[in-house]
Design an enzyme around this catalytic site. Structure first.
Site, PDB file in Angstrom:
ATOM      1  N   ASP A  48     -27.554 -25.750  37.249  1.00  0.00           N
ATOM      2  CA  ASP A  48     -28.511 -26.177  38.268  1.00  0.00           C
ATOM      3  C   ASP A  48     -27.783 -26.709  39.499  1.00  0.00           C
ATOM      4  O   ASP A  48     -28.159 -26.409  40.635  1.00  0.00           O
ATOM      5  CB  ASP A  48     -29.422 -27.294  37.721  1.00  0.00           C
ATOM      6  N   GLY A  59     -27.610 -28.384  33.213  1.00  0.00           N
ATOM      7  CA  GLY A  59     -27.714 -29.028  34.509  1.00  0.00           C
ATOM      8  C   GLY A  59     -26.536 -28.746  35.418  1.00  0.00           C
ATOM      9  O   GLY A  59     -26.663 -28.814  36.650  1.00  0.00           O
ATOM     10  N   ILE A  74     -27.162 -32.229  30.939  1.00  0.00           N
ATOM     11  CA  ILE A  74     -27.853 -33.505  30.818  1.00  0.00           C
ATOM     12  C   ILE A  74     -27.249 -34.316  29.667  1.00  0.00           C
ATOM     13  O   ILE A  74     -26.977 -33.784  28.592  1.00  0.00           O
ATOM     14  CB  ILE A  74     -29.355 -33.288  30.558  1.00  0.00           C
ATOM     15  N   ASP A 119     -35.577 -27.086  34.621  1.00  0.00           N
ATOM     16  CA  ASP A 119     -36.445 -27.598  35.675  1.00  0.00           C
ATOM     17  C   ASP A 119     -35.717 -28.240  36.845  1.00  0.00           C
ATOM     18  O   ASP A 119     -36.325 -28.906  37.674  1.00  0.00           O
ATOM     19  CB  ASP A 119     -37.449 -28.607  35.096  1.00  0.00           C
ATOM     20  N   GLU A 165     -31.039 -24.671  28.619  1.00  0.00           N
ATOM     21  CA  GLU A 165     -32.189 -25.545  28.359  1.00  0.00           C
ATOM     22  C   GLU A 165     -33.097 -25.097  27.221  1.00  0.00           C
ATOM     23  O   GLU A 165     -33.612 -25.935  26.479  1.00  0.00           O
ATOM     24  CB  GLU A 165     -33.003 -25.717  29.653  1.00  0.00           C
TER      25      GLU A 165
END
Length: 276
Positions: free
Chosen positions: A129, A126, A68, A157, A149
């Site tokens: 992810d 991310g 991110i 998330d 994270e």
């Protein structure tokens, strides 16, 4: 953004293969709102494109994805900024924003075409992810991974905690997510997060393209069905999975395509397959 021109993505198509490059190289392809939004659009377009049979996801610059974008995360109007609200509406808006970001990565998983991740350099937070939502993953020997994270006070998330256990196992995911430690390409292959490790990005790109071309040459309905049935079977009983594949084939398996594939094998030629 006009047509297939994007601000944070670069899309190229050739011979049934679409290459989708994350294109924020000066920011290590860190994820911001524009990138999330453009992933939504690009994957939907590629999924609907009858000339595309396989998608490769890669990154421009020195790294695949640095996670991110922290500047974007803390800017006014960002997801984190919206977390300050105390009213029910404000909290619901925050939840909706998270769901919107999740949906960008879920687009890779729900895409009817196979998606292959080609990872080089850093794949952090991310980035993990993202690749866990892809169907196949390969990397360079210098690749580094981290479920990062917790180090920035966030519970991951965007999909790692849901998808990574199916790839590397529940206990391994727990250890990686709680420690946020960095692990290298050799360990990623040992854990079966990646299917192969290559000495350079040139070698990686060549191998991933060969895999994509091999898949793209196969009957597209069979490839689409295999992905759909495997994903469905992940979340249901064996009996329900068997029923699902029986229904799938009853609806989409066509004698003409099967016969053409069999004849092409006997005649030692490539089968003529329809577009999706």
């Amino acid at each position: 953004m006009a047509g297939d021109r994007f601000e944070t993505l670069q899309v190229e198509k050739s011979s049934g293969i679409a290459l989708l490059n994350l294109n924020r190289p000066t920011r290590s392809n860190a994820l911001n709102d524009v990138l999330f939004g453009e992933i939504h659009v690009a994957v939907r377009k590629l999924d609907a494109d009858p000339d595309v049979r396989v998608i490769i996801v890669a990154g421009n610059g020195k790294n695949f994805c640095g996670g991110i974008d922290l500047d974007a995360l803390t800017s006014p109007g960002s997801a984190l900024a919206s977390a300050d609200g105390n009213s029910g509406i404000e909290r619901d808006n925050f939840r909706r924003r998270i769901k919107w970001m999740q949906d960008a990565f879920t687009a890779f998983e729900s895409c009817s075409k196979p998606v292959i991740a080609a990872v080089h350099g850093a794949c952090i937070g991310g980035g993990v992810d993202l690749i866990t939502a892809c169907d196949l993953r390969y990397c360079t020997s210098d690749a580094k991974f981290s479920v990062k994270e917790v180090d920035v006070a966030i519970t991951a998330d965007l999909g790692s905690l849901q998808r990574l256990p199916w790839i590397v196992g529940w206990s391994t995911t727990m250890e990686l997510a709680l420690t946020a430690r960095t692990f290298d390409a050799a360990e990623a292959q040992k854990l079966k997060l990646v299917h192969g490790v290559f000495s350079s990005k040139v070698e990686l790109d060549r191998r991933v393209y060969d895999v994509a071309a091999e898949i793209a040459a196969k009957p597209p309905l069979a490839i689409m069905g295999t992905k759909a049935v495997l994903l469905k079977s992940r979340n249901c009983s064996v009996a329900d999975g068997l029923d699902y594949v029986a229904t799938w084939n009853a609806a989409l398996l066509h004698k003409s395509e099967v016969m053409e594939t069999l004849r092409s094998r006997m005649e030692n030629r490539k089968p003529g397959v329809a577009k999706l």
